[in-house]
Scaffold this motif. Structure first.
Motif, PDB file in Angstrom:
ATOM      1  N   LEU A   4       0.862  -1.184   0.000  1.00  0.00           N
ATOM      2  CA  LEU A   4       0.000   0.000   0.000  1.00  0.00           C
ATOM      3  C   LEU A   4       0.898   1.234   0.000  1.00  0.00           C
ATOM      4  CD1 LEU A   4      -3.079   0.802   0.396  1.00  0.00           C
ATOM      5  CD2 LEU A   4      -2.515   1.057   2.812  1.00  0.00           C
ATOM      6  N   ILE A  84      -2.864   5.008  -3.065  1.00  0.00           N
ATOM      7  CA  ILE A  84      -3.854   6.022  -2.735  1.00  0.00           C
ATOM      8  C   ILE A  84      -3.311   7.368  -3.221  1.00  0.00           C
ATOM      9  CG2 ILE A  84      -5.199   7.109  -0.901  1.00  0.00           C
ATOM     10  CD1 ILE A  84      -4.565   4.684   0.878  1.00  0.00           C
ATOM     11  N   VAL A 251     -10.561   0.916  -1.106  1.00  0.00           N
ATOM     12  CA  VAL A 251      -9.218   0.362  -0.858  1.00  0.00           C
ATOM     13  C   VAL A 251      -9.338  -1.029  -0.244  1.00  0.00           C
ATOM     14  CG1 VAL A 251      -7.120   0.621   0.547  1.00  0.00           C
ATOM     15  CG2 VAL A 251      -8.057   2.602  -0.665  1.00  0.00           C
TER      16      VAL A 251
END
Ligand code: MN
Ligand code: MN
Length: 262
Positions: A4, A84, A251
């Motif tokens: 991530l 992100i 997510v």
């Protein structure tokens, strides 16, 4: 393993800035005590995920190579990446890393906008251009766009030129018609949603999808998902952090689907 990564970059936004603040706020929403870490397939967010934090990026054009390098390092280690954003311009350097490895890749872009301009206001790296840059350089990549509702002549010309498959919002597709083979990368611009579901985006484009409609399509994808990004969350436009929760939901569900589809 999924890495991530936060990409706090919004200097290529054409209308307003804000998405650079998104990664930390979306993380907070993921771990908000108002919800839990369950994913809809019975999993738990966090399994098979390592959080690499936010990329440290310079302001100039070198930020693109910095993003590409960070993604390349993850792919080299055999990891999938879940990013992100950031504004949607970051999809170009992210996908550059995948394309350079010669992976056959079908990109599914959820978006109100085609993001195919040759340039916008003189900026060829604007968040309105990432898929034009990518397909120019890697014409073998396939791109399917879903949710488009701002198609104009210059972008239609570019879509024809690059052989992009476009499902406009008015022809909202059933999952079965996507008919995509091979590994998939999902690029999710939050403005694909109707602004009533996600006010926290720079461009409020009415007539979009519901959160559930996006989830249904994501859940229906059975191909291996090698990477994904969730972009364009703009906290300066959000109401009570609602859109941060939506981004967090995506997510979590994207991660779950990436783990499930081996
Ligand atoms: Mn976009
Ligand atoms: Mn958009």
């Amino acid at each position: 393993m999924i890495s991530l990564l936060g990409i706090p970059y919004d200097a290529s936004s054409s209308f307003m800035q804000g998405p650079a603040q998104a990664p930390d706020l979306v993380r907070s929403a993921i771990y908000s005590p108002s919800s839990n870490l369950a994913t809809e397939n019975g999993g738990q967010f966090g399994d098979h995920i390592q959080d690499r934090g936010n990329l440290a990026l310079d302001d100039g054009p070198e930020h693109r190579e910095q993003i590409t390098k960070a993604i390349e390092d993850e792919l080299e280690a055999g990891h999938k990446t879940l990013c992100i954003g950031g504004d949607h311009s970051v999809a170009y350097p992210i996908l550059m890393a995948y394309a350079r490895r010669g992976m056959p890749l079908h990109i599914i872009q959820f978006d109100a906008h085609p993001d195919l301009y040759d340039d916008l206001d003189g900026d060829r790296y604007s968040h309105a251009c990432p898929f034009a840059r990518l397909l120019e350089e890697f014409p073998d990549l396939e791109l399917t766009q879903i949710g488009i509702r701002t198609m104009n002549a210059p972008c239609q010309e570019q879509a024809d030129r690059f052989g992009v498959r476009v499902f406009e919002m008015r022809d909202f597709p059933a999952a079965s018609v996507l008919n995509i083979t091979g590994p998939v990368y999902i690029s999710l611009d939050l403005d694909v949603l109707d602004p009533s579901f996600a006010p926290g985006v720079s461009h409020h484009e009415p007539g979009g999808m519901s959160v559930r409609e996006v989830l249904r399509l994501i859940h229906s994808i059975k191909n291996p998902i090698v990477g994904a990004d969730v972009v364009e969350y703009n906290p300066l436009r959000d109401v009570n952090g609602m859109t941060a929760m939506v981004a967090a939901k995506f997510v979590k569900e994207l991660a779950a689907q990436m783990i499930e589809n081996v």
